[in-house]
Scaffold this active site. Structure first.
Site, PDB file in Angstrom:
ATOM      1  N   HIS A  65     -24.063 -11.425  32.401  1.00 43.14           N
ATOM      2  CA  HIS A  65     -24.830 -11.825  31.222  1.00 43.14           C
ATOM      3  C   HIS A  65     -24.949 -13.343  31.097  1.00 43.14           C
ATOM      4  O   HIS A  65     -23.957 -14.054  30.985  1.00 43.14           O
ATOM      5  CB  HIS A  65     -24.216 -11.258  29.936  1.00 43.14           C
ATOM      6  CG  HIS A  65     -25.115 -11.446  28.760  1.00 43.14           C
ATOM      7  ND1 HIS A  65     -26.155 -10.578  28.484  1.00 43.14           N
ATOM      8  CD2 HIS A  65     -25.189 -12.425  27.833  1.00 43.14           C
ATOM      9  CE1 HIS A  65     -26.808 -11.002  27.419  1.00 43.14           C
ATOM     10  NE2 HIS A  65     -26.243 -12.129  27.001  1.00 43.14           N
ATOM     11  N   HIS A 102     -34.176 -13.276  32.549  1.00 48.57           N
ATOM     12  CA  HIS A 102     -34.950 -12.482  33.506  1.00 48.57           C
ATOM     13  C   HIS A 102     -36.172 -13.269  33.949  1.00 48.57           C
ATOM     14  O   HIS A 102     -36.807 -13.944  33.148  1.00 48.57           O
ATOM     15  CB  HIS A 102     -35.364 -11.124  32.916  1.00 48.57           C
ATOM     16  CG  HIS A 102     -35.980 -11.199  31.556  1.00 48.57           C
ATOM     17  ND1 HIS A 102     -35.222 -11.372  30.411  1.00 48.57           N
ATOM     18  CD2 HIS A 102     -37.257 -11.145  31.144  1.00 48.57           C
ATOM     19  CE1 HIS A 102     -36.012 -11.406  29.350  1.00 48.57           C
ATOM     20  NE2 HIS A 102     -37.277 -11.280  29.770  1.00 48.57           N
TER      21      HIS A 102
END
Ligand code: 5GP
Ligand code: ZN
Length: 136
Positions: free
Chosen positions: A46, A99
């Protein structure tokens, strides 16, 4: 991150159409594709935004982006590719796990260039912006 949907995809707790994976990154097809082959490449842990990615992990992530770029180009034979990151809600980031979008492009797809996403020139001149950026 327990409540992060992309962490759940990495941990295989929810399904995704994974098209590439290595030690650092996973690439999977977007669930709501804007073009055929619309893919996202994410780091395997993350990090909310690009700024949260440690310097040492930038090259491995973008090596994966290039591999996916080449895979999409070879197999789908688009005319081009749009590659981009939405960083923060103001830019349209909805999933708070870094992303990189890859969107295969075709000459007749009626899309546009990333710089046409916004048209907010602002009040300051280019020189003033430069001065601000280079001031100590
Ligand atoms: P953002 O606006 O945050 O840059 O883009 C998030 C992207 O993630 C959107 O294009 C959306 O369609 C995609 N997305 C959101 N949830 C999921 C999911 O559960 N699976 C997949 N494959 N894509 C998702
Ligand atoms: Zn996450």
């Amino acid at each position: 991150m327990d409540d992060c949907i992309f962490c759940k995809i990495i941990d295989k707790k929810i399904p995704a159409h994974v098209i590439y994976e290595d030690a650092h990154a996973v690439a999977f097809l977007d669930i709501m594709p804007r073009t055929p082959g619309h893919t996202m490449v994410i780091p395997k842990y993350h990090a909310a935004t690009f700024l949260d990615l440690p310097d040492a992990d930038v090259a491995p992530l973008f090596a994966a982006v290039k591999k996916v770029d080449a895979l999409l180009a070879k197999k789908l034979m688009p005319d081009g590719m749009t590659i981009g990151i939405n960083q923060g809600p103001a830019s349209g980031q909805e999933v708070a796990h870094l992303h990189v979008h890859l969107m295969p492009r075709w000459l007749n797809d009626h899309g546009s260039a990333v710089q046409s996403l916004v048209n907010h020139e602002g009040e300051e001149s280019v020189e003033e912006i430069k001065r601000k950026l280079l001031s100590s």
